[in-house]
Design an enzyme around this catalytic site. Structure first.
Site, PDB file in Angstrom:
ATOM      1  N   GLY A 182     -30.377 -25.605  27.496  1.00  0.00           N
ATOM      2  CA  GLY A 182     -30.961 -24.723  28.494  1.00  0.00           C
ATOM      3  C   GLY A 182     -30.756 -23.245  28.240  1.00  0.00           C
ATOM      4  N   ILE A 192     -42.767 -36.267  25.328  1.00  0.00           N
ATOM      5  CA  ILE A 192     -44.206 -36.037  25.184  1.00  0.00           C
ATOM      6  C   ILE A 192     -44.894 -36.374  26.510  1.00  0.00           C
ATOM      7  CG2 ILE A 192     -46.290 -36.773  23.974  1.00  0.00           C
ATOM      8  CD1 ILE A 192     -44.481 -37.360  21.535  1.00  0.00           C
ATOM      9  N   LEU A 193     -45.728 -35.458  26.978  1.00  0.00           N
ATOM     10  CA  LEU A 193     -46.391 -35.607  28.278  1.00  0.00           C
ATOM     11  C   LEU A 193     -47.804 -36.166  28.106  1.00  0.00           C
ATOM     12  CD1 LEU A 193     -45.177 -32.157  29.556  1.00  0.00           C
ATOM     13  CD2 LEU A 193     -44.484 -34.359  30.537  1.00  0.00           C
ATOM     14  N   HIS A 206     -42.147 -23.632  20.904  1.00  0.00           N
ATOM     15  CA  HIS A 206     -41.978 -24.586  19.811  1.00  0.00           C
ATOM     16  C   HIS A 206     -41.403 -23.871  18.602  1.00  0.00           C
ATOM     17  CE1 HIS A 206     -42.636 -28.114  17.395  1.00  0.00           C
ATOM     18  NE2 HIS A 206     -43.180 -27.348  16.478  1.00  0.00           N
ATOM     19  N   THR A 229     -51.400 -28.519  25.941  1.00  0.00           N
ATOM     20  CA  THR A 229     -52.539 -29.396  26.189  1.00  0.00           C
ATOM     21  C   THR A 229     -52.089 -30.814  25.830  1.00  0.00           C
ATOM     22  OG1 THR A 229     -53.399 -29.197  23.950  1.00  0.00           O
ATOM     23  CG2 THR A 229     -54.161 -27.557  25.562  1.00  0.00           C
ATOM     24  N   GLU A 248     -52.748 -32.496  23.341  1.00  0.00           N
ATOM     25  CA  GLU A 248     -52.436 -32.619  21.913  1.00  0.00           C
ATOM     26  C   GLU A 248     -51.061 -32.006  21.629  1.00  0.00           C
ATOM     27  OE1 GLU A 248     -54.034 -30.937  17.649  1.00  0.00           O
ATOM     28  OE2 GLU A 248     -55.180 -30.498  19.445  1.00  0.00           O
ATOM     29  N   ASP A 293     -48.081 -30.065  20.682  1.00  0.00           N
ATOM     30  CA  ASP A 293     -47.915 -28.767  20.022  1.00  0.00           C
ATOM     31  C   ASP A 293     -49.242 -28.244  19.475  1.00  0.00           C
ATOM     32  OD1 ASP A 293     -45.150 -28.663  20.553  1.00  0.00           O
ATOM     33  OD2 ASP A 293     -44.732 -29.888  18.799  1.00  0.00           O
TER      34      ASP A 293
HETATM   35  N1  NHR Z   1     -46.644 -32.848  25.698  1.00  0.00           N
HETATM   36  C1  NHR Z   1     -47.903 -32.583  25.382  1.00  0.00           C
HETATM   37  N2  NHR Z   1     -48.845 -33.396  25.873  1.00  0.00           N
HETATM   38  N3  NHR Z   1     -48.272 -31.555  24.610  1.00  0.00           N
HETATM   39  C2  NHR Z   1     -47.335 -30.748  24.097  1.00  0.00           C
HETATM   40  O1  NHR Z   1     -47.723 -29.737  23.349  1.00  0.00           O
HETATM   41  C3  NHR Z   1     -45.963 -30.973  24.360  1.00  0.00           C
HETATM   42  C4  NHR Z   1     -45.648 -32.076  25.190  1.00  0.00           C
HETATM   43  C5  NHR Z   1     -44.314 -32.370  25.488  1.00  0.00           C
HETATM   44  C6  NHR Z   1     -43.294 -31.622  24.940  1.00  0.00           C
HETATM   45  C7  NHR Z   1     -42.464 -29.870  23.371  1.00  0.00           C
HETATM   46  C8  NHR Z   1     -42.486 -30.291  21.879  1.00  0.00           C
HETATM   47  C9  NHR Z   1     -41.812 -29.255  20.998  1.00  0.00           C
HETATM   48  O2  NHR Z   1     -41.904 -28.059  21.282  1.00  0.00           O
HETATM   49  C10 NHR Z   1     -43.602 -30.573  24.070  1.00  0.00           C
HETATM   50  C11 NHR Z   1     -44.935 -30.231  23.804  1.00  0.00           C
HETATM   51  C12 NHR Z   1     -40.954 -33.746  22.192  1.00  0.00           C
HETATM   52  C13 NHR Z   1     -41.436 -34.383  21.071  1.00  0.00           C
HETATM   53  C14 NHR Z   1     -41.124 -35.835  20.814  1.00  0.00           C
HETATM   54  O3  NHR Z   1     -41.474 -36.375  19.781  1.00  0.00           O
HETATM   55  C15 NHR Z   1     -42.255 -33.665  20.202  1.00  0.00           C
HETATM   56  C16 NHR Z   1     -42.566 -32.349  20.478  1.00  0.00           C
HETATM   57  C17 NHR Z   1     -42.075 -31.708  21.616  1.00  0.00           C
HETATM   58  C18 NHR Z   1     -41.267 -32.419  22.471  1.00  0.00           C
HETATM   59  N4  NHR Z   1     -40.464 -36.521  21.760  1.00  0.00           N
HETATM   60  C19 NHR Z   1     -40.077 -37.940  21.696  1.00  0.00           C
HETATM   61  C20 NHR Z   1     -40.910 -38.782  22.668  1.00  0.00           C
HETATM   62  O4  NHR Z   1     -40.991 -40.007  22.408  1.00  0.00           O
HETATM   63  C21 NHR Z   1     -38.617 -38.116  22.072  1.00  0.00           C
HETATM   64  C22 NHR Z   1     -37.702 -37.374  21.166  1.00  0.00           C
HETATM   65  C23 NHR Z   1     -36.285 -37.264  21.698  1.00  0.00           C
HETATM   66  O5  NHR Z   1     -35.993 -37.660  22.851  1.00  0.00           O
HETATM   67  O6  NHR Z   1     -35.456 -36.727  20.959  1.00  0.00           O
HETATM   68  O7  NHR Z   1     -41.377 -38.279  23.710  1.00  0.00           O
HETATM   69  O8  NHR Z   1     -41.251 -29.609  19.941  1.00  0.00           O
HETATM   70  C1  GAR Z   2     -35.227 -24.529  21.358  1.00  0.00           C
HETATM   71  O1  GAR Z   2     -35.028 -24.146  20.025  1.00  0.00           O
HETATM   72  C2  GAR Z   2     -36.660 -24.955  21.572  1.00  0.00           C
HETATM   73  O2  GAR Z   2     -37.580 -24.189  20.856  1.00  0.00           O
HETATM   74  C3  GAR Z   2     -36.619 -26.344  21.057  1.00  0.00           C
HETATM   75  O3  GAR Z   2     -35.367 -26.864  21.456  1.00  0.00           O
HETATM   76  C4  GAR Z   2     -34.442 -25.806  21.657  1.00  0.00           C
HETATM   77  C5  GAR Z   2     -33.968 -25.847  23.077  1.00  0.00           C
HETATM   78  O4  GAR Z   2     -32.902 -24.971  23.251  1.00  0.00           O
HETATM   79  N1  GAR Z   2     -37.663 -27.131  21.620  1.00  0.00           N
HETATM   80  C6  GAR Z   2     -38.060 -28.254  21.078  1.00  0.00           C
HETATM   81  O5  GAR Z   2     -37.667 -28.642  20.005  1.00  0.00           O
HETATM   82  C7  GAR Z   2     -39.020 -29.025  21.935  1.00  0.00           C
HETATM   83  N2  GAR Z   2     -39.270 -30.276  21.334  1.00  0.00           N
HETATM   84  P1  GAR Z   2     -32.414 -24.597  24.724  1.00  0.00           P
HETATM   85  O6  GAR Z   2     -32.230 -25.911  25.490  1.00  0.00           O
HETATM   86  O7  GAR Z   2     -31.115 -23.901  24.509  1.00  0.00           O
HETATM   87  O8  GAR Z   2     -33.453 -23.717  25.356  1.00  0.00           O
END
Ligand code: NHR
Ligand code: GAR
Length: 221
Positions: free
Chosen positions: A17, A97-98, A114, A146, A148, A150
């Protein structure tokens, strides 16, 4: 003088956080004209939950493991956010992932940070991937979320050098300093009504934002 109700942010986290803390601090100092109304974590052990509570902010945990589908989890998030007025939703190290169940109701008012130079390296393990590829620089991108992963339109991007001897950890430490600078800048643009998402992409002050976002420079406002 006109009196507008202060904008309310909701912040979704999964871990430490530190980006969330930057928003809490910026709202407290008045640098950001908003208040953090709610912090939600999917992870009950997220250190950020404690940090938010210490700042007097309402927190809640919605544990994704309690739901049998991603859609049900997303619906629970939507209901929690709808129980309070929210102008802008900030993903700050949120790791789930949302699905469109969540994205649709918040489209255009949902931001993520990201840790890569999008469109390079969507998904996980971005720093290691940049090192493995032999890249000479890395960085971070704030983008509209969105469906998709990232793949939503970038808003602002900062670059950092990769130096000899870097590990994923040393690179992450260099990148996160930039995260803490550019994320509030993008949020402030949104709150000022300067930033919009349309079917054609992201716009700042009515001008289309380039595909890699606006390049961060120290004097960017
Ligand atoms: N959801 C959508 N639909 N679109 C995006 O652009 C999103 C999103 C949710 C989260 C953050 C993203 C990042 O900045 C984010 C962007 C989680 C994963 C992932 O693979 C990938 C990218 C991001 C966040 N998550 C796994 C899953 O099954 C779990 C991984 C874990 O718990 O460590 O959801 O990087
Ligand atoms: C940050 O580096 C952020 O960009 C990354 O996780 C870290 C969170 O740090 N986000 C992702 O990788 C999303 N999948 P924080 O909890 O200290 O803000």
């Amino acid at each position: 003088m006109t009196h507008r109700k202060q904008a309310r942010l909701a912040i979704l986290i999964s871990g430490r956080g530190s980006n969330m803390q930057v928003f809490i601090n910026a709202c407290a100092s008045g640098d950001l004209d908003a208040q953090v109304g709610l912090v939600i974590s999917n992870n009950p052990d997220a250190a950020g939950l404690q940090r938010a509570a210490e700042a007097g902010i309402a927190t809640c945990c919605i544990d994704h493991r309690s739901y049998s589908s991603r859609e049900d989890f997303d619906q629970a998030l939507v209901e929690q956010l709808n129980s309070t007025q929210v102008d802008l939703v900030i993903l700050a190290g949120f790791m789930r992932i949302l699905t469109p169940v969540f994205i649709a109701p918040f489209a255009g008012r949902l931001l993520n940070i990201h840790p890569s130079l999008l469109p390079k390296y969507p998904g996980l393990h971005t720093h290691q991937r940049a090192l493995d590829a032999g890249d000479s620089e890395a960085g971070v991108t704030v983008h509209f979320v969105t469906a998709e992963l990232d793949g939503g339109p970038p808003i602002v991007q900062a670059r950092v050098p990769i130096v000899p001897g870097d590990t994923a950890a040393t690179l992450a430490a260099r990148v996160i300093e930039e995260e803490h600078v550019i994320y509030p800048v993008a949020a402030q643009w949104y709150l000022q009504g300067r930033l919009t998402l349309t079917d054609q992409g992201a716009y700042l002050d009515g001008n289309p934002i380039p595909v890699s976002g606006i390049a961060h420079t120290p004097d960017l406002r």
